[in-house]
Design a protein around this motif. Structure first.
Motif, PDB file in Angstrom:
ATOM      1  N   GLY A 114       2.073  -3.883   0.580  1.00 47.96           N
ATOM      2  CA  GLY A 114       0.620  -3.748   0.610  1.00 47.96           C
ATOM      3  C   GLY A 114       0.101  -3.214  -0.707  1.00 47.96           C
ATOM      4  N   THR A 115      -1.100  -2.686  -0.667  1.00 51.45           N
ATOM      5  CA  THR A 115      -1.712  -2.203  -1.907  1.00 51.45           C
ATOM      6  C   THR A 115      -1.857  -0.686  -1.917  1.00 51.45           C
ATOM      7  OG1 THR A 115      -3.865  -2.557  -0.881  1.00 51.45           O
ATOM      8  CG2 THR A 115      -3.036  -4.328  -2.288  1.00 51.45           C
ATOM      9  N   SER A 116      -1.379  -0.032  -0.853  1.00 49.04           N
ATOM     10  CA  SER A 116      -1.557   1.409  -0.770  1.00 49.04           C
ATOM     11  C   SER A 116      -0.274   2.063  -0.279  1.00 49.04           C
ATOM     12  CB  SER A 116      -2.710   1.725   0.199  1.00 49.04           C
ATOM     13  OG  SER A 116      -2.683   3.084   0.560  1.00 49.04           O
ATOM     14  N   ALA A 117      -0.032   3.290  -0.741  1.00 48.43           N
ATOM     15  CA  ALA A 117       1.134   4.044  -0.279  1.00 48.43           C
ATOM     16  C   ALA A 117       0.857   4.739   1.050  1.00 48.43           C
ATOM     17  CB  ALA A 117       1.533   5.078  -1.334  1.00 48.43           C
ATOM     18  N   VAL A 118      -0.354   4.564   1.551  1.00 48.89           N
ATOM     19  CA  VAL A 118      -0.738   5.168   2.835  1.00 48.89           C
ATOM     20  C   VAL A 118      -0.633   4.109   3.931  1.00 48.89           C
ATOM     21  CG1 VAL A 118      -2.658   6.236   4.090  1.00 48.89           C
ATOM     22  CG2 VAL A 118      -2.269   6.788   1.676  1.00 48.89           C
ATOM     23  N   PHE A 119      -0.122   4.533   5.100  1.00 48.37           N
ATOM     24  CA  PHE A 119       0.007   3.596   6.222  1.00 48.37           C
ATOM     25  C   PHE A 119      -1.370   3.323   6.808  1.00 48.37           C
ATOM     26  CE2 PHE A 119       0.940   2.978  10.898  1.00 48.37           C
ATOM     27  CZ  PHE A 119       1.488   1.710  10.765  1.00 48.37           C
ATOM     28  N   ASP A 120      -1.948   2.179   6.436  1.00 43.81           N
ATOM     29  CA  ASP A 120      -3.254   1.769   6.956  1.00 43.81           C
ATOM     30  C   ASP A 120      -3.230   0.248   7.043  1.00 43.81           C
ATOM     31  OD1 ASP A 120      -5.784   1.694   7.887  1.00 43.81           O
ATOM     32  OD2 ASP A 120      -6.737   2.007   5.933  1.00 43.81           O
ATOM     33  N   PRO A 121      -2.650  -0.263   8.163  1.00 47.55           N
ATOM     34  CA  PRO A 121      -2.367  -1.710   8.219  1.00 47.55           C
ATOM     35  C   PRO A 121      -3.573  -2.594   8.467  1.00 47.55           C
ATOM     36  CG  PRO A 121      -1.478  -0.562  10.163  1.00 47.55           C
ATOM     37  CD  PRO A 121      -2.153   0.469   9.316  1.00 47.55           C
ATOM     38  N   PHE A 122      -4.785  -2.030   8.412  1.00 43.66           N
ATOM     39  CA  PHE A 122      -5.959  -2.825   8.752  1.00 43.66           C
ATOM     40  C   PHE A 122      -6.273  -3.922   7.747  1.00 43.66           C
ATOM     41  CE2 PHE A 122      -6.360   0.293  11.909  1.00 43.66           C
ATOM     42  CZ  PHE A 122      -7.069  -0.310  12.932  1.00 43.66           C
ATOM     43  N   ASN A 123      -5.787  -3.773   6.531  1.00 47.66           N
ATOM     44  CA  ASN A 123      -6.087  -4.807   5.535  1.00 47.66           C
ATOM     45  C   ASN A 123      -4.868  -5.628   5.144  1.00 47.66           C
ATOM     46  OD1 ASN A 123      -8.874  -4.233   5.238  1.00 47.66           O
ATOM     47  ND2 ASN A 123      -8.285  -2.341   4.182  1.00 47.66           N
ATOM     48  N   MET A 124      -3.858  -5.670   6.018  1.00 39.75           N
ATOM     49  CA  MET A 124      -2.641  -6.389   5.649  1.00 39.75           C
ATOM     50  C   MET A 124      -2.716  -7.852   6.071  1.00 39.75           C
ATOM     51  SD  MET A 124       0.508  -3.820   6.418  1.00 39.75           S
ATOM     52  CE  MET A 124       1.527  -4.250   5.025  1.00 39.75           C
ATOM     53  N   SER A 125      -2.105  -8.711   5.262  1.00 41.38           N
ATOM     54  CA  SER A 125      -1.960 -10.112   5.664  1.00 41.38           C
ATOM     55  C   SER A 125      -0.836 -10.201   6.690  1.00 41.38           C
ATOM     56  CB  SER A 125      -1.612 -10.972   4.450  1.00 41.38           C
ATOM     57  OG  SER A 125      -0.312 -10.628   4.005  1.00 41.38           O
ATOM     58  N   ALA A 126      -0.757 -11.351   7.364  1.00 37.79           N
ATOM     59  CA  ALA A 126       0.296 -11.546   8.372  1.00 37.79           C
ATOM     60  C   ALA A 126       1.679 -11.442   7.742  1.00 37.79           C
ATOM     61  CB  ALA A 126       0.117 -12.902   9.039  1.00 37.79           C
ATOM     62  N   SER A 127       1.862 -12.058   6.584  1.00 40.52           N
ATOM     63  CA  SER A 127       3.200 -12.048   5.976  1.00 40.52           C
ATOM     64  C   SER A 127       3.563 -10.646   5.479  1.00 40.52           C
ATOM     65  CB  SER A 127       3.298 -13.078   4.852  1.00 40.52           C
ATOM     66  OG  SER A 127       2.352 -12.783   3.860  1.00 40.52           O
ATOM     67  N   SER A 128       2.593  -9.905   4.970  1.00 39.53           N
ATOM     68  CA  SER A 128       2.885  -8.536   4.514  1.00 39.53           C
ATOM     69  C   SER A 128       3.221  -7.634   5.698  1.00 39.53           C
ATOM     70  CB  SER A 128       1.686  -7.941   3.775  1.00 39.53           C
ATOM     71  OG  SER A 128       1.451  -8.639   2.600  1.00 39.53           O
ATOM     72  N   ALA A 129       2.460  -7.774   6.786  1.00 40.44           N
ATOM     73  CA  ALA A 129       2.706  -6.930   7.961  1.00 40.44           C
ATOM     74  C   ALA A 129       4.092  -7.218   8.538  1.00 40.44           C
ATOM     75  CB  ALA A 129       1.628  -7.177   9.011  1.00 40.44           C
ATOM     76  N   LEU A 130       4.448  -8.500   8.619  1.00 37.84           N
ATOM     77  CA  LEU A 130       5.772  -8.840   9.157  1.00 37.84           C
ATOM     78  C   LEU A 130       6.870  -8.361   8.210  1.00 37.84           C
ATOM     79  CD1 LEU A 130       7.416 -10.153  11.391  1.00 37.84           C
ATOM     80  CD2 LEU A 130       7.252 -12.328  10.146  1.00 37.84           C
ATOM     81  N   GLY A 131       6.655  -8.559   6.914  1.00 39.17           N
ATOM     82  CA  GLY A 131       7.645  -8.104   5.936  1.00 39.17           C
ATOM     83  C   GLY A 131       7.887  -6.606   6.021  1.00 39.17           C
ATOM     84  N   LEU A 132       6.805  -5.853   6.168  1.00 40.54           N
ATOM     85  CA  LEU A 132       6.916  -4.395   6.284  1.00 40.54           C
ATOM     86  C   LEU A 132       7.707  -4.013   7.535  1.00 40.54           C
ATOM     87  CD1 LEU A 132       5.998  -1.537   5.341  1.00 40.54           C
ATOM     88  CD2 LEU A 132       3.982  -1.841   6.802  1.00 40.54           C
ATOM     89  N   MET A 133       7.402  -4.653   8.651  1.00 39.12           N
ATOM     90  CA  MET A 133       8.077  -4.298   9.902  1.00 39.12           C
ATOM     91  C   MET A 133       9.556  -4.695   9.863  1.00 39.12           C
ATOM     92  SD  MET A 133       5.951  -2.688  11.798  1.00 39.12           S
ATOM     93  CE  MET A 133       5.712  -2.882  13.565  1.00 39.12           C
ATOM     94  N   VAL A 134       9.867  -5.824   9.246  1.00 39.57           N
ATOM     95  CA  VAL A 134      11.275  -6.238   9.128  1.00 39.57           C
ATOM     96  C   VAL A 134      12.029  -5.243   8.241  1.00 39.57           C
ATOM     97  CG1 VAL A 134      12.802  -8.026   8.198  1.00 39.57           C
ATOM     98  CG2 VAL A 134      10.874  -8.668   9.651  1.00 39.57           C
ATOM     99  N   ALA A 135      11.383  -4.786   7.172  1.00 47.35           N
ATOM    100  CA  ALA A 135      12.025  -3.791   6.292  1.00 47.35           C
ATOM    101  C   ALA A 135      12.292  -2.505   7.065  1.00 47.35           C
ATOM    102  CB  ALA A 135      11.140  -3.519   5.080  1.00 47.35           C
ATOM    103  N   TRP A 136      11.337  -2.071   7.852  1.00 48.57           N
ATOM    104  CA  TRP A 136      11.511  -0.834   8.630  1.00 48.57           C
ATOM    105  C   TRP A 136      12.503  -1.025   9.772  1.00 48.57           C
ATOM    106  CZ3 TRP A 136       5.700   0.955   8.665  1.00 48.57           C
ATOM    107  CH2 TRP A 136       5.465   1.733   7.515  1.00 48.57           C
TER     108      TRP A 136
END
Ligand code: FAD
Length: 153
Positions: A114-136
């Motif tokens: 994403g564009t922020s070091a703060v967890f605020d998923p309201f502005n994430m694209s679908a691919s970024s949100a999925l990528g983040l969750m797969v990483a976690w």
């Protein structure tokens, strides 16, 4: 069966505490097992990010139940699409307490997707949100501590 993946974000209501979280997860995991739904829920004091995978009909029905749950609000659908395979096949509902993560690793992963070091998923694209969750998810699977790994299937 048409496999679908749904991703949404929301904000917990002010009454939502840790004991409520444990209760929610226990019930969600049992229900998801019965319905062959898998996924992951990342949470903090200010936000939820959840991935649901399973048959299109069941995921859709679950999202409608979740959407009217008074324990959160401001739901925002990030994605609902067909999937060729599950990303969270071993997890009836993996749970990650974002605040419990190592701060520098958390910031690095958030900035990677994403564009922020703060967890605020309201502005994430679908691919970024999925990528983040797969990483976690990978981090949960390899973590030696049980602090944030709530349950597998
Ligand atoms: P019932 O259990 O019959 O409850 C009736 C109503 O009361 C519903 O609207 C329900 O949302 C609400 N309710 C239930 N418990 C409480 C409570 N402790 N406090 C306030 N209201 C309550 N469910 C799953 O099965 N799988 C999931 O992966 C899942 N993820 C969730 C993620 C989040 C962030 C939240 C907030 C909820 C999640 N739930 C999940 C719970 C889901 O919203 C429903 O409560 C659950 O599916 C039971 O639905 P029901 O229609 O059988 O409701």
């Amino acid at each position: 069966m048409r496999l679908a993946r749904l991703i949404y974000t929301s904000r917990p209501t002010s009454h939502f505490g840790i004991s409520e979280m444990v209760d929610l997860l226990e019930k969600a995991q049992h229900s998801n097992q019965r319905n062959d739904i898998t996924g992951m829920l990342a949470f903090s004091n200010t936000g939820f990010l959840q991935v649901l995978e399973g048959s299109s009909e069941r995921v859709n029905a679950l999202y409608h139940r979740i959407a009217i749950d008074p324990r959160h609000h401001q739901l925002s659908l990030i994605a609902f699409s067909e999937a060729s395979e599950r990303e969270f096949a071993d997890w009836s509902m993996a749970a990650l307490d974002v605040v419990g993560l190592d701060a520098s690793r958390r910031a690095a992963t958030l900035l990677q997707y994403g564009t922020s070091a703060v967890f605020d998923p309201f502005n994430m694209s679908a691919s970024s949100a999925l990528g983040l969750m797969v990483a976690w998810r990978t981090e949960l699977a390899t973590s030696s501590t049980s602090q944030s790994r709530t349950s597998a299937s």
